[in-house]
Design a protein around this motif. Structure first.
Motif, PDB file in Angstrom:
ATOM      1  N   ARG A 147     -22.206 -26.215 -25.014  1.00  0.00           N
ATOM      2  CA  ARG A 147     -20.801 -26.159 -24.602  1.00  0.00           C
ATOM      3  C   ARG A 147     -19.983 -25.419 -25.649  1.00  0.00           C
ATOM      4  O   ARG A 147     -20.044 -25.737 -26.832  1.00  0.00           O
ATOM      5  N   ILE A 148     -19.186 -24.492 -25.173  1.00  0.00           N
ATOM      6  CA  ILE A 148     -18.334 -23.685 -26.044  1.00  0.00           C
ATOM      7  C   ILE A 148     -16.887 -23.913 -25.636  1.00  0.00           C
ATOM      8  O   ILE A 148     -16.564 -23.950 -24.448  1.00  0.00           O
ATOM      9  N   GLY A 149     -16.031 -24.050 -26.631  1.00  0.00           N
ATOM     10  CA  GLY A 149     -14.603 -24.155 -26.395  1.00  0.00           C
ATOM     11  C   GLY A 149     -13.880 -23.096 -27.205  1.00  0.00           C
ATOM     12  O   GLY A 149     -14.367 -22.646 -28.236  1.00  0.00           O
ATOM     13  N   ALA A 191     -13.603 -31.786 -29.925  1.00  0.00           N
ATOM     14  CA  ALA A 191     -14.969 -31.256 -29.815  1.00  0.00           C
ATOM     15  C   ALA A 191     -16.001 -32.378 -29.864  1.00  0.00           C
ATOM     16  O   ALA A 191     -16.965 -32.383 -29.089  1.00  0.00           O
ATOM     17  N   GLU A 210     -15.627 -34.645 -26.584  1.00  0.00           N
ATOM     18  CA  GLU A 210     -16.070 -34.002 -25.348  1.00  0.00           C
ATOM     19  C   GLU A 210     -17.398 -33.270 -25.503  1.00  0.00           C
ATOM     20  O   GLU A 210     -17.802 -32.530 -24.623  1.00  0.00           O
ATOM     21  N   TYR A 254     -18.544 -30.745 -27.486  1.00  0.00           N
ATOM     22  CA  TYR A 254     -18.645 -29.282 -27.591  1.00  0.00           C
ATOM     23  C   TYR A 254     -19.569 -28.952 -28.753  1.00  0.00           C
ATOM     24  O   TYR A 254     -19.551 -29.621 -29.781  1.00  0.00           O
ATOM     25  N   ASP A 255     -20.403 -27.927 -28.565  1.00  0.00           N
ATOM     26  CA  ASP A 255     -21.314 -27.502 -29.619  1.00  0.00           C
ATOM     27  C   ASP A 255     -20.657 -26.481 -30.544  1.00  0.00           C
ATOM     28  O   ASP A 255     -21.034 -26.371 -31.707  1.00  0.00           O
ATOM     29  N   VAL A 281     -16.675 -24.460 -31.206  1.00  0.00           N
ATOM     30  CA  VAL A 281     -15.282 -24.179 -30.849  1.00  0.00           C
ATOM     31  C   VAL A 281     -14.837 -22.992 -31.687  1.00  0.00           C
ATOM     32  O   VAL A 281     -14.945 -23.010 -32.916  1.00  0.00           O
ATOM     33  N   HIS A 313     -13.248 -22.008 -20.697  1.00  0.00           N
ATOM     34  CA  HIS A 313     -13.643 -22.488 -22.019  1.00  0.00           C
ATOM     35  C   HIS A 313     -12.444 -22.807 -22.913  1.00  0.00           C
ATOM     36  O   HIS A 313     -12.609 -23.320 -24.010  1.00  0.00           O
ATOM     37  N   ILE A 340      -9.646 -24.701 -24.494  1.00  0.00           N
ATOM     38  CA  ILE A 340      -9.288 -26.113 -24.669  1.00  0.00           C
ATOM     39  C   ILE A 340      -7.948 -26.261 -25.395  1.00  0.00           C
ATOM     40  O   ILE A 340      -7.616 -27.342 -25.872  1.00  0.00           O
TER      41      ILE A 340
END
Length: 167
Positions: A26-28, A134, A137, A139-140, A142, A153, A155
């Motif tokens: 997951r990317i933010g 991050a 939620e 996220y891997d 940000v 993506h 956030i």
């Protein structure tokens, strides 16, 4: 032929494993400029700076206007002045301009230093909130700056809401 089919099968399996792993990654993306514009803490910092430097800013602006008025007056009256009067008034205008430039430069340096201090505090708080969002939620990664990011993506809204709630 046997080796190439085994290699192809291994490559396909590796690709499938990578694709499955990539879906879980997951990317933010956070737009720091929006945080500076929209977060309550950034707005409060801006208001604090305006209160702290408003009077000095007005003084510098007034000094500049006064200097322009004197310069315009000198330009109008210069043809009627004697050589000594003209030289004296020119010297006064140059001295006043030098003083104005010095005050404006000092004001700008002081303002920039304080602005950097205030923005650094906003950035530190925002980074803590980004990390919390991050982690919550899952996220891997940000990113704060990207040339392009798909809006799904982004956030930034979550970060701004969390920043405003933590105040």
């Amino acid at each position: 032929m046997k080796h190439s089919s085994k290699f192809l099968l291994a490559a396909l399996m590796a690709l499938a494993a990578f694709a499955a792993g990539a879906q879980e990654f997951r990317i933010g993306v956070v737009n720091i400029d929006r945080i500076f514009r929209e977060a309550n803490s950034a707005k409060a910092a801006q208001a604090k700076l305006e209160q702290e430097f408003g009077k000095r800013d007005k003084e510098v602006v007034d000094l500049g206007a006064q200097l322009k008025t004197l310069s315009d007056k000198f330009d109008r009256e210069a043809p009627t002045l004697s050589e000594t009067q003209r030289a004296n008034r020119q010297k006064q205008l140059i001295d006043q301009d030098r003083e104005f430039q010095r005050k404006r430069r000092e004001f700008q340096e002081d303002l920039n230093a304080r602005k950097n201090e205030e923005l650094q505090q906003v950035i530190e708080r925002a980074n803590k909130v980004v990390k919390a969002v991050a982690e919550t939620e899952k996220y891997d990664l940000v990113l704060q700056e990207a040339v392009y990011a798909n809006p799904k993506h982004d956030i930034t809204d979550k970060v701004i809401k969390a920043l405003n709630a933590s105040r």
